[in-house]
Design a protein around this motif. Structure first.
Motif, PDB file in Angstrom:
ATOM      1  N   LEU A 166       0.840  -1.211   0.000  1.00  0.00           N
ATOM      2  CA  LEU A 166       0.000   0.000   0.000  1.00  0.00           C
ATOM      3  C   LEU A 166       0.869   1.253   0.000  1.00  0.00           C
ATOM      4  O   LEU A 166       0.623   2.201  -0.762  1.00  0.00           O
ATOM      5  CB  LEU A 166      -0.938   0.002   1.216  1.00  0.00           C
ATOM      6  CG  LEU A 166      -1.777   1.276   1.404  1.00  0.00           C
ATOM      7  CD1 LEU A 166      -2.681   1.531   0.198  1.00  0.00           C
ATOM      8  CD2 LEU A 166      -2.608   1.204   2.679  1.00  0.00           C
ATOM      9  N   LYS A 167       1.877   1.255   0.841  1.00  0.00           N
ATOM     10  CA  LYS A 167       2.797   2.396   0.953  1.00  0.00           C
ATOM     11  C   LYS A 167       3.415   2.723  -0.414  1.00  0.00           C
ATOM     12  O   LYS A 167       3.448   3.882  -0.841  1.00  0.00           O
ATOM     13  CB  LYS A 167       3.891   2.029   1.970  1.00  0.00           C
ATOM     14  CG  LYS A 167       4.609   3.202   2.609  1.00  0.00           C
ATOM     15  CD  LYS A 167       5.501   2.673   3.727  1.00  0.00           C
ATOM     16  CE  LYS A 167       6.560   3.638   4.138  1.00  0.00           C
ATOM     17  NZ  LYS A 167       6.101   4.941   4.599  1.00  0.00           N
ATOM     18  N   LYS A 168       3.844   1.676  -1.127  1.00  0.00           N
ATOM     19  CA  LYS A 168       4.471   1.827  -2.449  1.00  0.00           C
ATOM     20  C   LYS A 168       3.449   2.351  -3.468  1.00  0.00           C
ATOM     21  O   LYS A 168       3.739   3.263  -4.240  1.00  0.00           O
ATOM     22  CB  LYS A 168       5.036   0.470  -2.882  1.00  0.00           C
ATOM     23  CG  LYS A 168       5.824   0.490  -4.188  1.00  0.00           C
ATOM     24  CD  LYS A 168       6.522  -0.858  -4.393  1.00  0.00           C
ATOM     25  CE  LYS A 168       7.279  -0.907  -5.710  1.00  0.00           C
ATOM     26  NZ  LYS A 168       6.397  -1.141  -6.863  1.00  0.00           N
ATOM     27  N   SER A 169       2.248   1.788  -3.431  1.00  0.00           N
ATOM     28  CA  SER A 169       1.200   2.194  -4.375  1.00  0.00           C
ATOM     29  C   SER A 169       0.841   3.673  -4.207  1.00  0.00           C
ATOM     30  O   SER A 169       0.709   4.409  -5.184  1.00  0.00           O
ATOM     31  CB  SER A 169      -0.042   1.327  -4.161  1.00  0.00           C
ATOM     32  OG  SER A 169      -1.130   1.834  -4.897  1.00  0.00           O
ATOM     33  N   LEU A 170       0.712   4.127  -2.963  1.00  0.00           N
ATOM     34  CA  LEU A 170       0.382   5.535  -2.703  1.00  0.00           C
ATOM     35  C   LEU A 170       1.531   6.458  -3.111  1.00  0.00           C
ATOM     36  O   LEU A 170       1.301   7.537  -3.659  1.00  0.00           O
ATOM     37  CB  LEU A 170       0.037   5.735  -1.216  1.00  0.00           C
ATOM     38  CG  LEU A 170      -1.270   5.088  -0.736  1.00  0.00           C
ATOM     39  CD1 LEU A 170      -1.380   5.169   0.784  1.00  0.00           C
ATOM     40  CD2 LEU A 170      -2.494   5.740  -1.379  1.00  0.00           C
TER      41      LEU A 170
END
Length: 406
Positions: A166-170
């Motif tokens: 999630l962190k990477k996607s955001l």
């Protein structure tokens, strides 16, 4: 930032609806932001943040502006002028802002800031109640903390993804986040952003949920395969967290007296990929009776004053009335009496509120444990979260265990 006329007009229109038509600030802002498709992220942020700031400091600003309700357009412009002066904006040469007494505004602000009810912008009765319940020193710290802007905190939906992904996607959409110590599924935004437009949100990878609220579901100690009842589920923030913790195994019965909220929960469940949730509208006492002694875990996220979440709902302090507090305490006790009957022997119950008032929290639990129904339970532990100590919403949660029948 230079003040733009069309953005300021939107702010004035919003304040009119909130102050005069008594509409909820979040709904007003949501509608306003759809007014002009040409507005960019900064324009929208200006409208939303300015409205929330003026609502938060309503008492202080209206006293400085020397205006009383009902607030006509001229009065609202005077209030806006106070905000602009105190925020250091250069006033444009507009008719509505002519003759703004800049020096008087600054002088009046310095004078009123000596008195807490003006400095923290709260009604007299609320200031008195805070002192009475928390004591002078703690109330001073708490109301100050509750006037600060809340961080945007996400809860990773572990049914669909993990924190790292999630962190990477955001980050790919230029939204950067930090982890929060002690909260395995939480990410806090480094800067405010509209996360609802992200691909990750559409995919159901996260929900927006304050750090304090994220502590409630784990406090109930749910396990995969259990039957869990969320009795005041609303739109289901904590229900969805329970589904994640239970890995979609077992059953969650999400109940509420409002069917429209449960309808929203169903929609969110689909996006989250949560398949073990059944919704039930509480139509009468029979709905509860059918579930007596049937639940391994029961969550009562009780209706309350909401004083712990003033940072995100600043208009609540103007809508709240002392009579409501008396009624809500009675409702809380009735809910504890009725809904606790759904817990099995050796099962667990969590009573939680987003309030900082002892009269809604541990005093309610203490009263309950001294009743015939309450004597079947024992207090395992409780947790009090204050905004001034945590930096997050004010919350309370108590874990009770039902004793086995002799």
């Amino acid at each position: 930032m230079r003040l733009h006329r069309n953005l300021v007009y939107a702010v004035i229109d919003g304040l009119d609806k909130i102050f005069n038509e008594k509409e909820y600030a979040d709904k007003v802002v949501e509608k306003l932001l759809k007014r002009d498709k040409r507005w960019g992220a900064r324009d929208r942020a200006f409208i939303a943040e300015t409205i929330y700031e003026i609502v938060r400091w309503k008492r202080l600003y209206t006293v400085i502006a020397a205006v009383n309700p009902p607030y006509n357009r001229d009065n609202l412009w005077r209030v806006f002028a106070v905000w602009a002066v105190l925020r250091g904006h250069r006033l444009p040469d507009w008719k509505q802002l002519e003759g703004t007494p800049v020096r008087r505004i600054k002088g009046k602000f310095d004078e009123l800031s000596q008195t807490r009810k003006y400095r923290e912008s709260i009604p007299d009765w609320l200031d008195e109640l805070g002192v009475q319940e928390l004591g002078e020193e703690l109330w001073e710290k708490e109301i100050h903390a509750l006037n600060e802007q809340a961080n945007v905190i996400l809860r990773v939906n572990t049914l669909k993804t993990d924190k790292k992904t999630l962190k990477k996607s955001l980050a790919e959409e230029h939204i950067h986040t930090q982890e929060l110590k002690g909260l395995p599924d939480a990410l806090v935004l480094e800067e405010r952003a509209n996360v609802f437009k992200t691909e990750a949100f559409k995919n159901g990878w996260f929900e927006v949920q304050d750090a304090s609220s994220q502590l409630v579901a784990p406090f109930l100690q749910p396990e995969p395969g259990m039957r869990v009842i969320d009795t005041c589920a609303g739109a289901g923030g904590k229900t969805l967290h329970l589904a994640s913790l239970m890995e979609n195994k077992g059953q969650i019965v999400a109940m509420d007296i409002y069917g429209n909220k449960l309808h929203e929960l169903k929609r969110r469940s689909r996006r989250n990929g949560a398949h073990n949730i059944e919704t039930r509208v509480i139509e009468n006492s029979k709905t509860i009776k059918k579930l007596h002694g049937k639940a391994d875990r029961v969550l009562i996220d009780a209706p309350c004053s909401g004083l712990g979440v003033l940072r995100r709902n600043p208009d609540a302090k103007w809508k709240l009335q002392p009579e409501f507090l008396q009624q809500i305490r009675q409702t809380q006790q009735e809910i504890l009496q009725d809904y606790s009957k759904m817990v099995k022997d050796d099962g667990l119950l969590v009573y939680a509120t987003c309030s900082i008032l002892p009269s809604e929290n541990h005093e309610q639990v203490k009263t309950f444990l001294n009743t015939d129904q309450g004597k079947q339970f024992e207090l395992v532990k409780d947790k009090k979260i204050l905004a001034s100590q945590s930096g997050f919403d004010g919350f309370y949660m108590a874990l009770l265990k039902k004793k086995p029948t002799k």
